[in-house]
Design a protein around this motif. Structure first.
Motif, PDB file in Angstrom:
ATOM      1  N   SER A  33       0.808  -1.128  -0.062  1.00 21.91           N
ATOM      2  CA  SER A  33      -0.125  -0.124  -0.033  1.00 21.91           C
ATOM      3  C   SER A  33       0.809   1.138   0.044  1.00 21.91           C
ATOM      4  O   SER A  33       0.688   2.168  -0.988  1.00 21.91           O
ATOM      5  CB  SER A  33      -0.808   0.000   1.047  1.00 21.91           C
ATOM      6  N   SER A  34       1.668   1.434   0.866  1.00 25.19           N
ATOM      7  CA  SER A  34       2.823   2.422   1.000  1.00 25.19           C
ATOM      8  C   SER A  34       3.535   2.557  -0.343  1.00 25.19           C
ATOM      9  O   SER A  34       3.936   3.641  -0.849  1.00 25.19           O
ATOM     10  CB  SER A  34       3.727   2.415   2.012  1.00 25.19           C
ATOM     11  N   GLY A  86       0.860   6.859  -7.437  1.00 31.56           N
ATOM     12  CA  GLY A  86      -0.207   7.844  -7.191  1.00 31.56           C
ATOM     13  C   GLY A  86      -1.467   7.150  -6.864  1.00 31.56           C
ATOM     14  O   GLY A  86      -2.514   7.800  -6.984  1.00 31.56           O
ATOM     15  N   LEU A  87      -1.341   6.051  -6.229  1.00 30.54           N
ATOM     16  CA  LEU A  87      -2.760   5.374  -5.622  1.00 30.54           C
ATOM     17  C   LEU A  87      -2.935   5.948  -4.214  1.00 30.54           C
ATOM     18  O   LEU A  87      -1.965   6.542  -3.680  1.00 30.54           O
ATOM     19  CB  LEU A  87      -2.504   3.877  -5.769  1.00 30.54           C
ATOM     20  N   THR A  88      -4.303   5.771  -3.705  1.00 31.26           N
ATOM     21  CA  THR A  88      -4.607   6.148  -2.404  1.00 31.26           C
ATOM     22  C   THR A  88      -5.024   4.831  -1.953  1.00 31.26           C
ATOM     23  O   THR A  88      -6.466   4.726  -1.429  1.00 31.26           O
ATOM     24  CB  THR A  88      -5.692   7.213  -2.613  1.00 31.26           C
ATOM     25  N   THR A  89      -4.277   3.798  -1.544  1.00 29.60           N
ATOM     26  CA  THR A  89      -4.709   2.737  -1.175  1.00 29.60           C
ATOM     27  C   THR A  89      -4.644   2.367   0.226  1.00 29.60           C
ATOM     28  O   THR A  89      -3.878   3.072   1.001  1.00 29.60           O
ATOM     29  CB  THR A  89      -4.124   1.392  -1.869  1.00 29.60           C
ATOM     30  N   THR A  90      -5.512   1.522   0.987  1.00 34.41           N
ATOM     31  CA  THR A  90      -5.253   1.067   2.381  1.00 34.41           C
ATOM     32  C   THR A  90      -5.074  -0.536   2.006  1.00 34.41           C
ATOM     33  O   THR A  90      -5.091  -1.142   1.266  1.00 34.41           O
ATOM     34  CB  THR A  90      -6.200   1.363   3.275  1.00 34.41           C
ATOM     35  N   THR A  91      -4.638  -1.213   3.062  1.00 33.67           N
ATOM     36  CA  THR A  91      -4.388  -2.513   3.274  1.00 33.67           C
ATOM     37  C   THR A  91      -5.798  -3.389   2.796  1.00 33.67           C
ATOM     38  O   THR A  91      -5.738  -4.303   2.143  1.00 33.67           O
ATOM     39  CB  THR A  91      -4.024  -3.380   4.527  1.00 33.67           C
ATOM     40  N   ASP A  92      -6.947  -2.846   2.787  1.00 34.47           N
ATOM     41  CA  ASP A  92      -8.169  -3.340   2.752  1.00 34.47           C
ATOM     42  C   ASP A  92      -8.458  -3.341   1.048  1.00 34.47           C
ATOM     43  O   ASP A  92      -9.333  -3.960   0.602  1.00 34.47           O
ATOM     44  CB  ASP A  92      -9.322  -2.656   3.384  1.00 34.47           C
ATOM     45  N   ASN A  93      -7.586  -2.409   0.398  1.00 40.53           N
ATOM     46  CA  ASN A  93      -7.739  -2.448  -1.117  1.00 40.53           C
ATOM     47  C   ASN A  93      -7.010  -3.409  -1.793  1.00 40.53           C
ATOM     48  O   ASN A  93      -7.158  -3.245  -3.088  1.00 40.53           O
ATOM     49  CB  ASN A  93      -7.582  -0.899  -1.635  1.00 40.53           C
ATOM     50  N   ILE A  94      -6.186  -4.182  -1.184  1.00 39.90           N
ATOM     51  CA  ILE A  94      -5.175  -5.095  -1.835  1.00 39.90           C
ATOM     52  C   ILE A  94      -5.363  -6.572  -1.613  1.00 39.90           C
ATOM     53  O   ILE A  94      -5.685  -6.720  -0.337  1.00 39.90           O
ATOM     54  CB  ILE A  94      -3.676  -4.673  -1.418  1.00 39.90           C
TER      55      ILE A  94
END
Length: 486
Positions: A178-179, A186-194
């Motif tokens: 995520s980081s 340029g993504l805006t993810t959290t762990t729940d998006n992966i």
């Protein structure tokens, strides 16, 4: 039974235990109807003498068949074939071949062979190779990865580390990814998006299974990646090819399709189009996202080798500019490290990722947690980032040298554009050259490259020639062989 015992053959030098050989052949005699239910067997001592084996070996064989229910033992009377088995008609003839198991080559039941799966598996083993665009495993941080894997294997709480984990994949890897993706893409993810996958192909399969119903329309770029198309066809989709030019997918053609049919999903390799390596131009990226929002189709963005772009900073993924949550973004460490390490990632809206994790569970409970955590450690410590910077310099040098060789050595026989990124050159050969025949002759020189196998390759008389997995000397030798053969 004394006569029948001659049908049992023992291979003491074979891989199978002798008692299992005896047991399996007795079962074969029962199944063939040669030994009928209720038939009395020789005593263990007599059969051992006939077969010239130790009595304990026959005892083991009988015990195994007693446990399985093929035999029954009566104290004082002997050992018999179980009476409750159905009566088998003896096979005709009585020769040894009538009781041996049938060949394992063909199933006894019918099944349909699916034509869309009929594609050879690439596994180059030749000393020289201009492959599909694979990385050079000699550059991979193998020592660091081995240390990290060993650390994961031996340290910490063994029950938690070596037990079942989350179906979404290692929480540590998802956090580090995520980081990493947010910083570099340029993504805006959290762990729940992966969701961690076994590679891009697993991501394609999961998404196809979840989103596509028989009859749904899926648009793919043409020429394109056949393995992705196989999954869409397997899910029952009607696949429409959208042409690709020097600026990527023709989004105007896609719009015309959307006006005619309800498109469910669009598959695109936007950064380095497969197989031609061209990038989807900025205006077409915007138009594609607008079409997705307007017509409500999902976009599967396959970013298989984002990290290797040689001119300047690579174009950011579609997923980074997606304000309507229409894009599923997929990548892997296959090109970063090596194809042997099956770790990929699928990025998308949290509700879709959660559902895909449930689906993944029924085909693959989880991935290799040890490997996933080891890669997380290499991301956290910067090993992978340093490896990417080093590989970029090496692969750029190889690309430049290879393209110079193609121009200087093969002359008018080939035509190509120097790729801005990726690991292969989309190379068009003169129409008089039979690529399949040329590839076959090259194999005899210990050089592998793919002959024109797909319709697109044959129509363009073009193939991908991978340069990244070969050093400068190997590239020179490979091109020299092609020149000699031409």
């Amino acid at each position: 039974m004394r006569v029948l015992s001659s049908l049992i053959t023992i291979e003491k030098s074979g891989k199978g235990a002798v008692y299992l050989q005896i047991a399996n052949q007795l079962v074969a005699l029962v199944r063939a109807g040669t030994l009928q239910p209720g038939h009395k067997l020789l005593s263990t001592r007599e059969l051992a003498a006939n077969l010239k084996v130790h009595r304990r070996t026959v005892v083991q064989a009988y015990d195994e068949l007693l446990a399985q229910g093929w035999l029954e033992s009566h104290t004082g009377r002997g050992t018999f074939v179980t009476k409750h088995l159905p009566t088998m008609q003896p096979a005709s003839g009585g020769t040894r071949s009538t009781v041996l198991p049938k060949s394992q080559k063909e199933a006894g039941f019918t099944f349909e062979k699916l034509s869309h799966l009929n594609r050879p598996v690439l596994k180059p083993v030749n000393r020289l190779h201009l492959d599909d665009g694979f990385p050079d495993p000699r550059l991979a941080p193998r020592a660091e990865l081995a240390r990290a894997y060993r650390s994961q294997l031996l340290q910490g709480n063994a029950y938690s580390r070596l037990g079942y984990g989350e179906t979404k994949g290692s929480a540590w890897l998802r956090q580090e990814l995520s980081s990493h993706l947010n910083e570099t893409r340029g993504l805006t993810t959290t762990t729940d998006n992966i969701l961690i996958t076994r590679g891009v192909i697993m991501g394609v399969h999961l998404v196809s299974t979840l989103l596509i119903k028989p009859g749904d329309h899926v648009a793919v770029d043409s020429p394109g990646w056949f393995s992705a198309t196989m999954n869409f066809v397997h899910a029952g989709a009607t696949v429409t090819e959208i042409p690709v030019d020097e600026y990527g997918m023709d989004v105007s053609a896609l719009e015309r399709l959307c006006e005619q049919k309800p498109v469910r999903m669009v598959y695109v390799t936007s950064h380095h189009h497969y197989p031609t390596t061209v990038a989807l131009r900025a205006d077409r990226r915007i138009a594609l996202l607008q079409l997705a929002a307007k017509y409500k189709f999902a976009v599967f963005e396959d970013d298989y080798d984002y990290d290797f772009h040689y001119l300047s900073k690579p174009l950011l993924p579609l997923a980074g500019a997606d304000s309507h949550q229409m894009v599923l973004y997929c990548g892997s460490f296959t090109k970063t490290i090596s194809p042997a390490f099956r770790v990929g990632y699928l990025v998308g809206p949290e509700d879709v990722i959660t559902e895909l994790a449930l689906l993944r569970r029924i085909i693959d409970r989880q991935g290799d947690q040890m490997l996933e955590n080891a890669i997380a450690e290499l991301l956290q410590t910067g090993v992978i980032q340093r490896h990417l910077r080093k590989s970029m310099r090496v692969y750029k040098q190889r690309r430049d040298h290879f393209c110079d060789l193609l121009k200087s050595q093969l002359g008018d026989s080939v035509n190509f554009e120097v790729p801005d990124g990726g690991m292969a050159v989309w190379t068009r050969f003169d129409t008089t050259i039979n690529l399949t025949h040329l590839a076959s002759r090259a194999l005899r020189e210990d050089l592998y490259f793919s002959g024109a196998t797909s319709e697109i390759e044959m129509r363009n008389n073009a193939i991908r020639l991978g340069f990244a997995s070969s050093d400068l000397n190997e590239l020179e030798e490979s091109v020299a062989i092609i020149k000699k053969l031409l």
